[in-house]
Scaffold this motif. Structure first.
Motif, PDB file in Angstrom:
ATOM      1  N   GLU A  21     -85.004  35.679 138.184  1.00 45.31           N
ATOM      2  CA  GLU A  21     -85.115  36.116 136.788  1.00 45.31           C
ATOM      3  C   GLU A  21     -85.302  34.919 135.861  1.00 45.31           C
ATOM      4  N   ARG A  22     -84.581  33.835 136.125  1.00 45.74           N
ATOM      5  CA  ARG A  22     -84.745  32.618 135.306  1.00 45.74           C
ATOM      6  C   ARG A  22     -86.156  32.054 135.461  1.00 45.74           C
ATOM      7  N   ALA A  23     -86.656  32.045 136.692  1.00 42.89           N
ATOM      8  CA  ALA A  23     -88.015  31.548 136.945  1.00 42.89           C
ATOM      9  C   ALA A  23     -89.038  32.422 136.224  1.00 42.89           C
ATOM     10  N   ALA A  24     -88.826  33.727 136.220  1.00 44.24           N
ATOM     11  CA  ALA A  24     -89.745  34.642 135.541  1.00 44.24           C
ATOM     12  C   ALA A  24     -89.773  34.376 134.036  1.00 44.24           C
ATOM     13  N   ILE A  25     -88.617  34.039 133.468  1.00 39.29           N
ATOM     14  CA  ILE A  25     -88.570  33.707 132.042  1.00 39.29           C
ATOM     15  C   ILE A  25     -89.413  32.466 131.778  1.00 39.29           C
ATOM     16  N   GLY A  26     -89.225  31.433 132.580  1.00 33.50           N
ATOM     17  CA  GLY A  26     -90.002  30.204 132.408  1.00 33.50           C
ATOM     18  C   GLY A  26     -91.493  30.446 132.545  1.00 33.50           C
ATOM     19  N   GLU A  27     -91.874  31.210 133.557  1.00 34.42           N
ATOM     20  CA  GLU A  27     -93.293  31.524 133.752  1.00 34.42           C
ATOM     21  C   GLU A  27     -93.832  32.352 132.588  1.00 34.42           C
ATOM     22  N   GLY A  30     -94.574  30.140 129.733  1.00 38.69           N
ATOM     23  CA  GLY A  30     -95.814  29.406 129.987  1.00 38.69           C
ATOM     24  C   GLY A  30     -97.038  30.239 129.644  1.00 38.69           C
ATOM     25  N   ARG A  31     -97.046  31.501 130.075  1.00 37.61           N
ATOM     26  CA  ARG A  31     -98.160  32.402 129.759  1.00 37.61           C
ATOM     27  C   ARG A  31     -98.261  32.642 128.258  1.00 37.61           C
ATOM     28  N   PHE A  32     -97.107  32.847 127.609  1.00 36.47           N
ATOM     29  CA  PHE A  32     -97.080  33.095 126.164  1.00 36.47           C
ATOM     30  C   PHE A  32     -97.656  31.900 125.402  1.00 36.47           C
ATOM     31  N   MET A  33     -97.264  30.695 125.780  1.00 35.91           N
ATOM     32  CA  MET A  33     -97.788  29.502 125.109  1.00 35.91           C
ATOM     33  C   MET A  33     -99.297  29.399 125.283  1.00 35.91           C
ATOM     34  N   GLU A  34     -99.784  29.676 126.465  1.00 31.92           N
ATOM     35  CA  GLU A  34    -101.233  29.616 126.704  1.00 31.92           C
ATOM     36  C   GLU A  34    -101.975  30.642 125.852  1.00 31.92           C
ATOM     37  N   GLU A  35    -101.424  31.860 125.733  1.00 32.50           N
ATOM     38  CA  GLU A  35    -102.035  32.891 124.880  1.00 32.50           C
ATOM     39  C   GLU A  35    -102.116  32.424 123.436  1.00 32.50           C
ATOM     40  N   LEU A  36    -101.015  31.848 122.936  1.00 37.44           N
ATOM     41  CA  LEU A  36    -100.989  31.386 121.550  1.00 37.44           C
ATOM     42  C   LEU A  36    -101.947  30.227 121.322  1.00 37.44           C
ATOM     43  N   LYS A  37    -102.069  29.347 122.301  1.00 35.62           N
ATOM     44  CA  LYS A  37    -103.024  28.236 122.180  1.00 35.62           C
ATOM     45  C   LYS A  37    -104.450  28.778 122.130  1.00 35.62           C
ATOM     46  N   ARG A  38    -104.761  29.716 123.019  1.00 37.08           N
ATOM     47  CA  ARG A  38    -106.112  30.287 123.047  1.00 37.08           C
ATOM     48  C   ARG A  38    -106.447  31.008 121.744  1.00 37.08           C
ATOM     49  N   SER A  39    -105.475  31.714 121.178  1.00 37.50           N
ATOM     50  CA  SER A  39    -105.724  32.461 119.941  1.00 37.50           C
ATOM     51  C   SER A  39    -105.710  31.565 118.712  1.00 37.50           C
ATOM     52  N   GLY A  40    -105.241  30.316 118.868  1.00 39.45           N
ATOM     53  CA  GLY A  40    -105.163  29.391 117.744  1.00 39.45           C
ATOM     54  C   GLY A  40    -103.968  29.626 116.843  1.00 39.45           C
ATOM     55  N   GLU A  41    -103.000  30.436 117.287  1.00 40.84           N
ATOM     56  CA  GLU A  41    -101.851  30.782 116.444  1.00 40.84           C
ATOM     57  C   GLU A  41    -100.650  29.860 116.644  1.00 40.84           C
ATOM     58  N   LEU A  42    -100.646  29.047 117.689  1.00 41.14           N
ATOM     59  CA  LEU A  42     -99.503  28.165 117.951  1.00 41.14           C
ATOM     60  C   LEU A  42     -99.621  26.882 117.140  1.00 41.14           C
ATOM     61  N   ILE A  43     -98.604  26.588 116.355  1.00 41.47           N
ATOM     62  CA  ILE A  43     -98.518  25.300 115.666  1.00 41.47           C
ATOM     63  C   ILE A  43     -97.734  24.342 116.551  1.00 41.47           C
ATOM     64  N   THR A  44     -96.523  24.767 116.959  1.00 40.04           N
ATOM     65  CA  THR A  44     -95.702  23.962 117.867  1.00 40.04           C
ATOM     66  C   THR A  44     -94.615  24.845 118.469  1.00 40.04           C
ATOM     67  N   GLU A  94     -95.335  41.366 116.722  1.00 40.86           N
ATOM     68  CA  GLU A  94     -96.044  41.697 117.963  1.00 40.86           C
ATOM     69  C   GLU A  94     -95.974  40.532 118.947  1.00 40.86           C
ATOM     70  N   LEU A  95     -96.180  39.318 118.440  1.00 40.49           N
ATOM     71  CA  LEU A  95     -96.108  38.140 119.306  1.00 40.49           C
ATOM     72  C   LEU A  95     -94.681  37.917 119.811  1.00 40.49           C
ATOM     73  N   ALA A  96     -93.695  38.048 118.935  1.00 41.12           N
ATOM     74  CA  ALA A  96     -92.295  37.836 119.324  1.00 41.12           C
ATOM     75  C   ALA A  96     -91.883  38.794 120.440  1.00 41.12           C
ATOM     76  N   ALA A  97     -92.416  39.995 120.427  1.00 37.57           N
ATOM     77  CA  ALA A  97     -92.071  40.981 121.452  1.00 37.57           C
ATOM     78  C   ALA A  97     -92.596  40.577 122.829  1.00 37.57           C
ATOM     79  N   ARG A  98     -93.534  39.641 122.879  1.00 38.24           N
ATOM     80  CA  ARG A  98     -94.087  39.172 124.157  1.00 38.24           C
ATOM     81  C   ARG A  98     -93.252  38.061 124.791  1.00 38.24           C
ATOM     82  N   ILE A  99     -92.324  37.511 124.050  1.00 37.68           N
ATOM     83  CA  ILE A  99     -91.475  36.442 124.583  1.00 37.68           C
ATOM     84  C   ILE A  99     -90.543  37.064 125.618  1.00 37.68           C
ATOM     85  N   PRO A 100     -90.465  36.487 126.822  1.00 36.07           N
ATOM     86  CA  PRO A 100     -89.675  37.110 127.896  1.00 36.07           C
ATOM     87  C   PRO A 100     -88.222  37.371 127.518  1.00 36.07           C
TER      88      PRO A 100
END
Length: 123
Positions: A21-27, A30-44, A94-100
């Motif tokens: 379960e901990r590993a799934a959270i980390g993964e 990782g997916r969430f950060m990549e989505e935000l980078k691709r969409s241009g919505e991640l600042i940091t 909507e984005l916050a709901a995607r955080i594991p």
């Protein structure tokens, strides 16, 4: 619009999770950060050290007073955050709901609009 999505951690909840379960959270992060980078919505995004490593600074009689650990006694603490730039509050939610962590009872995700940054009021 800028929003801070903060993740509130309860160590007892995390300790009860399995290694898988901990590993799934980390993964998932990782997916969430990549989505935000691709969409241009991640600042940091930043993860914070355990509160036991914190220092609380106050000034009394003109002198700094430093104490160890968190100021407030609480079973939960701020574990990290995402700073995003998106269209509106609904999108931020909507984005916050995607955080594991949002799917784990006992962990909290908070969405707050940034009102003042870099010396400027946000629109």
């Amino acid at each position: 619009m800028k929003f801070l999505i903060s993740m509130h951690i309860n160590p007892a909840v995390l300790d009860a999770l399995t290694d898988e379960e901990r590993a799934a959270i980390g993964e998932g992060h990782g997916r969430f950060m990549e989505e935000l980078k691709r969409s241009g919505e991640l600042i940091t995004t930043q993860a914070l050290a355990d509160p036991s490593q914190a220092a609380v600074v106050s000034v009394r009689d003109g002198r700094p007073v430093v104490t160890d650990g968190p100021f407030l006694e609480s079973k939960e603490y701020l574990g990290g955050f995402y700073l995003i730039d998106c269209e509106n509050k609904e999108r931020a939610i909507e984005l916050a709901a995607r955080i594991p962590d949002a799917a784990i009872e006992g962990l909290g995700i908070e969405v707050r609009q940034v009102m003042f940054a870099d010396g400027q009021l946000e629109a």
